[in-house]
Design a protein around this motif. Structure first.
Motif, PDB file in Angstrom:
ATOM      1  N   CYS A  26       0.858  -1.184   0.000  1.00 57.19           N
ATOM      2  CA  CYS A  26       0.000   0.000   0.000  1.00 57.19           C
ATOM      3  C   CYS A  26       0.889   1.228   0.000  1.00 57.19           C
ATOM      4  O   CYS A  26       1.768   1.369   0.852  1.00 57.19           O
ATOM      5  CB  CYS A  26      -0.907   0.008   1.224  1.00 57.19           C
ATOM      6  N   THR A  29      -2.302   6.297  -2.471  1.00 56.33           N
ATOM      7  CA  THR A  29      -3.701   5.877  -2.454  1.00 56.33           C
ATOM      8  C   THR A  29      -3.902   4.571  -3.208  1.00 56.33           C
ATOM      9  O   THR A  29      -5.015   4.243  -3.607  1.00 56.33           O
ATOM     10  CB  THR A  29      -4.600   6.965  -3.087  1.00 56.33           C
ATOM     11  N   VAL A  30      -2.832   3.795  -3.388  1.00 54.46           N
ATOM     12  CA  VAL A  30      -2.881   2.553  -4.161  1.00 54.46           C
ATOM     13  C   VAL A  30      -2.607   1.366  -3.247  1.00 54.46           C
ATOM     14  O   VAL A  30      -1.739   1.430  -2.378  1.00 54.46           O
ATOM     15  CB  VAL A  30      -1.831   2.581  -5.297  1.00 54.46           C
ATOM     16  N   LEU A  32      -1.999  -2.931  -3.558  1.00 55.06           N
ATOM     17  CA  LEU A  32      -1.806  -4.085  -4.434  1.00 55.06           C
ATOM     18  C   LEU A  32      -1.628  -5.333  -3.583  1.00 55.06           C
ATOM     19  O   LEU A  32      -1.043  -5.275  -2.505  1.00 55.06           O
ATOM     20  CB  LEU A  32      -0.554  -3.911  -5.302  1.00 55.06           C
ATOM     21  N   SER A  70       3.355  -0.786 -15.672  1.00 53.08           N
ATOM     22  CA  SER A  70       3.146  -1.989 -14.878  1.00 53.08           C
ATOM     23  C   SER A  70       3.037  -3.179 -15.822  1.00 53.08           C
ATOM     24  O   SER A  70       3.060  -3.027 -17.035  1.00 53.08           O
ATOM     25  CB  SER A  70       1.867  -1.855 -14.044  1.00 53.08           C
ATOM     26  N   LEU A  77       1.846   4.047 -13.531  1.00 53.32           N
ATOM     27  CA  LEU A  77       1.777   4.779 -12.276  1.00 53.32           C
ATOM     28  C   LEU A  77       2.677   5.996 -12.395  1.00 53.32           C
ATOM     29  O   LEU A  77       3.778   5.900 -12.939  1.00 53.32           O
ATOM     30  CB  LEU A  77       2.237   3.884 -11.128  1.00 53.32           C
TER      31      LEU A  77
END
Length: 106
Positions: A26, A29-30, A32, A70, A77
């Motif tokens: 984390c 604000t992402v 995975l 990605s 990103l």
């Protein structure tokens, strides 16, 4: 409950307690959920972007100009150099922790 692996002002990593072995990453604000090979691939991409931009002359550390592709199609990103630095530190420390953990399993 997930086991915290590493954290810094930009985010954290934690291991999922389930058998799947996902690492939750984390940042900003992402969030995975990555398998160990996906985490290694992501770390490699971030490290490559960092190396390229660290050598840039007159780089504004707060300019949002660094795009990292990605493995997912049509997803990139975007980071400031400061964010990219913190994300790389987060990934490097997590990788070291996971490697040490594997060595201790013996």
């Amino acid at each position: 409950m997930a086991k915290l692996l590493h954290h810094n002002p930009f985010g954290y990593t934690a291991r999922c307690p389930r058998a799947a072995g996902f690492v939750h990453l984390c940042f900003g604000t992402v969030g995975l959920a990555l398998t160990p090979p996906e985490l290694a691939d992501f770390r490699s991409r971030i490290s490559e972007a960092y190396s390229i931009h660290a050598a840039a002359v007159n780089l504004d550390p707060e300019a949002r100009c660094i795009a990292v592709r990605s493995s997912a199609e049509r997803l990139a990103l975007v980071f400031t150099f400061s964010e990219l630095s913190q994300l790389l530190e987060l990934l490097d420390c997590t990788a070291l922790f996971l490697e040490a953990e594997e060595l201790l399993k013996g």
